[in-house]
Scaffold this active site. Structure first.
Site, PDB file in Angstrom:
ATOM      1  N   LYS A 117       0.863  -1.184   0.000  1.00  0.00           N
ATOM      2  CA  LYS A 117       0.000   0.000   0.000  1.00  0.00           C
ATOM      3  C   LYS A 117       0.893   1.225   0.000  1.00  0.00           C
ATOM      4  O   LYS A 117       2.025   1.157   0.477  1.00  0.00           O
ATOM      5  CB  LYS A 117      -0.856   0.011   1.272  1.00  0.00           C
ATOM      6  CG  LYS A 117      -2.126   0.795   1.117  1.00  0.00           C
ATOM      7  CD  LYS A 117      -3.218  -0.070   0.530  1.00  0.00           C
ATOM      8  CE  LYS A 117      -4.461   0.695   0.201  1.00  0.00           C
ATOM      9  NZ  LYS A 117      -5.565  -0.228  -0.133  1.00  0.00           N
ATOM     10  N   ASP A 133      -6.976   4.060  -4.571  1.00  0.00           N
ATOM     11  CA  ASP A 133      -7.631   3.861  -3.279  1.00  0.00           C
ATOM     12  C   ASP A 133      -8.307   5.209  -2.997  1.00  0.00           C
ATOM     13  O   ASP A 133      -8.546   5.983  -3.936  1.00  0.00           O
ATOM     14  CB  ASP A 133      -6.601   3.481  -2.198  1.00  0.00           C
ATOM     15  CG  ASP A 133      -7.254   2.925  -0.930  1.00  0.00           C
ATOM     16  OD1 ASP A 133      -7.623   1.744  -0.919  1.00  0.00           O
ATOM     17  OD2 ASP A 133      -7.424   3.672   0.045  1.00  0.00           O
TER      18      ASP A 133
HETATM   19  N1  GLU Z   1      -7.368  -0.027  -3.061  1.00  0.00           N
HETATM   20  C1  GLU Z   1      -8.050  -1.245  -3.396  1.00  0.00           C
HETATM   21  C2  GLU Z   1      -8.038  -2.165  -2.201  1.00  0.00           C
HETATM   22  O1  GLU Z   1      -8.076  -1.715  -1.075  1.00  0.00           O
HETATM   23  C3  GLU Z   1      -7.555  -1.868  -4.689  1.00  0.00           C
HETATM   24  C4  GLU Z   1      -6.101  -2.190  -4.754  1.00  0.00           C
HETATM   25  C5  GLU Z   1      -5.611  -2.661  -6.128  1.00  0.00           C
HETATM   26  O2  GLU Z   1      -6.406  -2.739  -7.059  1.00  0.00           O
HETATM   27  O3  GLU Z   1      -4.412  -2.938  -6.212  1.00  0.00           O
HETATM   28  O4  GLU Z   1      -8.067  -3.363  -2.318  1.00  0.00           O
END
Ligand code: GLU
Length: 447
Positions: free
Chosen positions: A124, A164
């Site tokens: 992340k 996100d």
């Molecule tokens: N932000 C999204 C999550 O919390 C998607 C992450 C992604 O597609 O890599 O899963």
């Protein structure tokens, strides 16, 4: 392994990192019994290794705003766990972003990605940059400055960021544009959530909300119920709430509330397609105010300032905004008004005491890492299409998303079925995700 001992060790090491400690505690509590049945996990110190990220990059991001003033933000990428594949997870741009927040999100992402059945590790990233009130030009300059640092940390087989909170298609465009310029790589699939003309997957923007509704449909079907005809509330009005509203409406449910930081919009007759489309305009405006929906549709929506979606009487509620957005009081109010199920679509959307209370009081509760995994799963499908240099049709992507959400639901049933026959979705999701990552780490030795 004793959860209390590990937590005491982490609290001493990372004081004040509340979101991260909360996320770890929830997982450890769920897996403790199962973990202790595997002496090989304990011998390899799997938990002690798994709760710390592999590495965290921190960097300064300096950019120039529209008035010519120089602004400095902090940027981060937390590479949490790569045991089952390249680091994968979104970027969050929000004024409250801290390393603790990104560590909790990276930790959750590791288990969520394991549940998707696809080979993706957890990561992340993000920044304390606040997109509210910024112009498109400012957002572009910030994204470019952010990528100027991030590009050295990522790669299609190494670490694949996506969107996100605060990062959607527009931001991914600016970020990917800068990556291409710097890396001179034009078909890398180094980010997901791309535009359809430059490597994106059809249905990726909708996927988190669609997947959540597919999961809810499966959980309801198991107990002989149907989404059609249910009155539901969503929180937020961003990308996740938008996809959820679209699919819920298609499946015959009535969405009677959406919300924002300024309050809630009650929509007694249910959200319409026109209103769902307007959610995209609201997001693109960077105003971050749900009141705009009531201003645009005064006959259909009523704005109540300073309140959350949870005051509106519904059958089923879906958290689609931010961590810890639903408190114990909110849970009690929902149930008092007739709500019997809550699906967490935001990551860690409910406070721990609210979850325990809902579970103890007979409400159906399913956690974000299972319910919202359709988003990252479709990112995984975007990576596959990029690697094969092809694009699938909407039907092909949707069929795969359906299949993945069923597999996630099955894993929850397998690991979460209790002696009385009901499913503890928190245990189910945490144990299933943990087992996969733990076995991969064990087989790869001490690294
Ligand atoms: N932000 C999204 C999550 O919390 C998607 C992450 C992604 O597609 O890599 O899963």
């Amino acid at each position: 392994m004793k959860t209390s001992e590990i937590m005491a060790m982490l609290q001493a090491k990372h004081p004040g990192e509340n979101e991260y400690l909360q996320a770890v505690q929830e997982v450890l509590e769920s897996i403790e019994d199962v973990y202790n049945q595997y002496p090989e996990f304990e011998k390899a110190r799997i938990v002690e290794r798994m709760v710390e990220p592999d590495r965290i990059y921190t960097f300064r991001v300096t950019w120039v705003d529209d008035r010519g003033e120089i602004q400095t933000n902090l940027g981060y990428r937390v590479q949490f766990n790569s045991a089952i594949g390249p680091y994968k997870g979104g970027l969050r741009f929000h004024r409250a972003v801290t390393p603790s927040m990104l560590k909790f999100l990276g930790f959750e992402q590791t288990f969520k990605n394991a549940l998707t059945t696809l080979p993706m590790g957890g990561g992340k990233g993000g920044s304390d940059f606040d997109p509210v009130g910024k112009s498109d030009a400012e957002i572009m300059r910030f994204c470019q400055a952010f990528m100027l640092e991030l590009w050295r940390c990522i790669g299609p087989d190494e670490d694949v960021p996506a969107g996100d909170v605060g990062v959607g298609g527009r931001e991914i465009g600016f970020l990917d544009g800068m990556y291409r310029k710097l890396a001179r790589q034009y078909n890398t699939g180094v980010l997901t959530g791309k535009g359809l003309t430059w490597g994106g997957s059809i249905l990726r923007p909708e996927a988190t909300g669609y997947g959540a509704m597919y999961f809810a449909h499966l959980a309801l079907e198991r107990i002989g119920k149907d989404l059609a005809g249910q009155k539901i509330s969503l929180s937020g009005f961003g990308n996740v709430a938008w996809g959820a509203a679209k699919k819920a409406t298609q499946l015959g449910a009535k969405v009677v509330a959406i919300s924002g930081p300024d309050g809630v919009c009650e929509i007694p007759d249910g959200i319409t397609d026109e209103m769902i489309d307007y959610m995209l305009v609201m997001r693109a405006s960077n105003r971050n105010m749900v009141e705009d929906m009531a201003t645009k549709f005064p006959d259909k929506a009523r704005f109540i300032a300073g309140k959350k979606s949870w005051i509106v009487p519904v059958d089923i509620a879906f958290t689609c905004a931010f961590q810890n957005e639903l408190s114990l009081e909110d849970a009690k109010q929902l149930k008092a008004n007739g709500c019997w199920a809550l699906f967490e679509v935001s990551n860690m959307g409910c406070q721990p005491d609210a979850i325990h209370w809902m579970q103890e009081n007979g409400m159906l509760f399913a956690p974000g890492k299972a319910v919202n995994a359709g988003g990252v799963a479709t990112s995984g499908l975007e990576m596959t299409q990029n690697a094969e240099h092809i694009s699938w049709t909407a039907k092909e992507v949707d069929d795969r998303l359906h299949h993945i959400m069923s597999a996630i639901h099955e894993q929850c049933v397998r690991y979460g079925t209790q002696p009385d026959g009901h499913i503890d979705y928190v245990k189910g999701a945490n144990i299933a995700g943990f087992m996969k990552v733990a076995h991969a780490m064990l087989e790869q030795g001490v690294i």
